[in-house]
Scaffold this motif. Sequence first.
Motif, short mmCIF file in Angstrom:
data_model
loop_
_atom_site.label_atom_id
_atom_site.label_comp_id
_atom_site.label_asym_id
_atom_site.label_seq_id
_atom_site.Cartn_x
_atom_site.Cartn_y
_atom_site.Cartn_z
N ASN A 109 -14.55 6.19 -4.02
CA ASN A 109 -14.64 5.20 -5.09
C ASN A 109 -13.71 4.03 -4.75
O ASN A 109 -12.58 4.22 -4.32
CB ASN A 109 -14.23 5.90 -6.39
N ALA A 110 -14.20 2.79 -4.96
CA ALA A 110 -13.47 1.61 -4.47
C ALA A 110 -12.09 1.48 -5.13
O ALA A 110 -11.10 1.17 -4.46
CB ALA A 110 -14.29 0.36 -4.71
N VAL A 111 -12.02 1.70 -6.45
CA VAL A 111 -10.74 1.55 -7.15
C VAL A 111 -9.75 2.61 -6.68
O VAL A 111 -8.59 2.32 -6.35
CB VAL A 111 -10.96 1.66 -8.68
N VAL A 112 -10.21 3.86 -6.62
CA VAL A 112 -9.34 4.95 -6.18
C VAL A 112 -8.89 4.70 -4.74
O VAL A 112 -7.72 4.89 -4.40
CB VAL A 112 -10.07 6.32 -6.29
N HIS B 170 18.78 3.73 -3.97
CA HIS B 170 18.90 3.75 -5.44
C HIS B 170 18.41 5.05 -6.04
O HIS B 170 18.45 5.21 -7.26
CB HIS B 170 18.15 2.56 -6.04
N ARG B 171 17.93 5.96 -5.20
CA ARG B 171 17.41 7.24 -5.66
C ARG B 171 16.42 7.07 -6.80
O ARG B 171 16.40 7.86 -7.75
CB ARG B 171 18.56 8.17 -6.07
N THR B 172 15.62 6.00 -6.71
CA THR B 172 14.58 5.79 -7.71
C THR B 172 13.63 6.99 -7.69
O THR B 172 13.29 7.48 -6.62
CB THR B 172 13.79 4.50 -7.40
N SER B 173 13.22 7.44 -8.86
CA SER B 173 12.37 8.63 -8.95
C SER B 173 11.03 8.39 -8.26
O SER B 173 10.42 7.32 -8.40
CB SER B 173 12.15 8.98 -10.41
N PRO B 174 10.54 9.38 -7.50
CA PRO B 174 9.25 9.24 -6.81
C PRO B 174 8.11 8.84 -7.75
O PRO B 174 7.22 8.10 -7.36
CB PRO B 174 8.99 10.63 -6.23
N ILE B 175 8.19 9.31 -8.98
CA ILE B 175 7.09 9.03 -9.91
C ILE B 175 6.96 7.52 -10.15
O ILE B 175 5.88 6.97 -10.12
CB ILE B 175 7.25 9.82 -11.24
N TYR B 176 8.10 6.83 -10.33
CA TYR B 176 8.05 5.37 -10.55
C TYR B 176 7.57 4.66 -9.28
O TYR B 176 6.81 3.70 -9.35
CB TYR B 176 9.42 4.83 -10.94
N LEU B 177 8.04 5.15 -8.13
CA LEU B 177 7.66 4.50 -6.87
C LEU B 177 6.17 4.67 -6.60
O LEU B 177 5.51 3.75 -6.12
CB LEU B 177 8.49 5.09 -5.71
N ILE B 178 5.63 5.83 -6.96
CA ILE B 178 4.21 6.06 -6.73
C ILE B 178 3.37 5.24 -7.71
O ILE B 178 2.39 4.61 -7.33
CB ILE B 178 3.89 7.57 -6.80
N ILE B 179 3.81 5.21 -8.98
CA ILE B 179 3.07 4.40 -9.97
C ILE B 179 3.13 2.92 -9.57
O ILE B 179 2.12 2.21 -9.58
CB ILE B 179 3.65 4.62 -11.39
N GLY B 180 4.32 2.46 -9.16
CA GLY B 180 4.48 1.07 -8.73
C GLY B 180 3.57 0.74 -7.55
O GLY B 180 2.88 -0.30 -7.55
N SER B 181 3.53 1.63 -6.55
CA SER B 181 2.68 1.40 -5.38
C SER B 181 1.21 1.38 -5.78
O SER B 181 0.43 0.58 -5.26
CB SER B 181 2.90 2.49 -4.33
N ALA B 182 0.84 2.27 -6.71
CA ALA B 182 -0.57 2.32 -7.15
C ALA B 182 -0.95 0.99 -7.78
O ALA B 182 -2.05 0.47 -7.53
CB ALA B 182 -0.75 3.47 -8.15
N ILE B 183 -0.04 0.41 -8.58
CA ILE B 183 -0.34 -0.88 -9.22
C ILE B 183 -0.47 -1.97 -8.15
O ILE B 183 -1.42 -2.78 -8.20
CB ILE B 183 0.78 -1.24 -10.24
N GLY B 185 -1.45 -1.55 -5.13
CA GLY B 185 -2.75 -1.30 -4.50
C GLY B 185 -3.90 -1.87 -5.30
O GLY B 185 -4.80 -2.51 -4.75
N LEU B 186 -3.85 -1.64 -6.62
CA LEU B 186 -4.92 -2.14 -7.50
C LEU B 186 -4.99 -3.66 -7.46
O LEU B 186 -6.07 -4.25 -7.45
CB LEU B 186 -4.64 -1.69 -8.94
N LEU B 187 -3.81 -4.30 -7.42
CA LEU B 187 -3.78 -5.77 -7.47
C LEU B 187 -4.14 -6.39 -6.13
O LEU B 187 -4.80 -7.43 -6.08
CB LEU B 187 -2.38 -6.24 -7.89
N VAL B 188 -3.69 -5.77 -5.02
CA VAL B 188 -3.80 -6.43 -3.72
C VAL B 188 -5.09 -6.08 -2.98
O VAL B 188 -5.70 -6.95 -2.36
CB VAL B 188 -2.57 -6.07 -2.85
N PHE B 189 -5.51 -4.80 -3.05
CA PHE B 189 -6.66 -4.40 -2.22
C PHE B 189 -7.99 -4.54 -2.96
O PHE B 189 -8.06 -4.35 -4.15
CB PHE B 189 -6.47 -2.96 -1.74
#
Lengths: 183, 189
Positions: A109-112, B170-183, B185-189
């Motif tokens: 899926n493109a978004v995923v 900064h020992r930032t929690s992995p959950i924030y780093l993963i959510i941040g990276s996902a965002i 990804g959504l914006l850039v790719f």
Amino acid sequence: MSIFADMYRALFFSFFRIGTFTIGGGYVMIPIMEEELVDKRKWLKRDEFLDLMSLSQAMPGVFAVNMATCVGRRVAGWRGVVCAIAGNIMMPIVIILLLAMVFRHFRGNAVVESIFMALRPAVVALIAAPVFRLAKSAKVSWRNCWIPVVAALLIWLFGVSPVWVILIAIAGGLVWGKLGRED
Amino acid sequence: MILLKLFFTFLKIGIFTFGGGYSMIALIQNEVVEKQGWMSAQEFTDILAISQMTPGPVGINTATYAGYTAVVNSGLPVWEGVVGSLLASLAVILLPVAAMLLVLRYLSHHKDNPLVEKVFQVLRLTVVGLIAAAALLLLTPESFGAPGLNKQFLVSVALFVAVFYLSWRHRTSPIYLIIGSAIVGLLVF
């Protein structure tokens, strides 16, 4: 009997809470374990908690499950061990299974795919970062830094199985201990 | 047959995991991607991403997910995948728990043994190398895109540096780093 039944339930729910409400692996669980096991339930004194923690870190396996084994055995014997481990891993397994089933249908899926394109380098960084944190607690120095470097190169460049690397390390440690050299 | 193989593979992974979930990643990767070929390196990286942002020990999560994926990838039905995931998670804790119980029993009679202490010192050092290898093995075009001046590769490198810095310093929690990276990804790719 009823006292023991209460113990089993308490162990199950304490570790259920520890397993379910921590994200990012075993070491993130340490503060919540301390609160639950030392402050709330008073199963361990603080120094006992530290001892069991370093033992659980030193032994093979998953840190959180090792802690559950220590505490479960101490509080209620082998049945306690079963209750504590079951509590610790039940929700994580259920959640992962649900995600695994759903996610298979969204691969491609493109978004995923655009999300995972960004997640992949991030995950590699998340694995690389603890290397430097752990290097400190493993007391890496100029004299012994060849050990982690050689281990990494054997696995990365020469495709040696980590199992062999661990076995060689154990043998090396035994020889070093027997020779009794001080470092 | 794959279920049996899965069980013994994860039994082995469990007892050779020293130093927590991250060193287990190196072992699981070696077995399921390189030796058995049950999944691609990219699929494994995706599993790692999900295992780190869901609750629970990363080692258990990765074992559960990899067990499921290995079975379903080989063309077996979903319910066998569920059995596979349960077998993998059980196998991965079985021997360590047995070892733990033996050691607890021994320690209640004896004090710390200096020989054991030396072995653990060397193991701790080795595990640092093990985890480094896991990260190095994932530095691939599948994770970062083809090297060069293209968007995917540059964004990947930037994300890698940012996440590495935040997690390390900064020992930032992995959950924030993963959510941040996902965002991102959504914006850039």
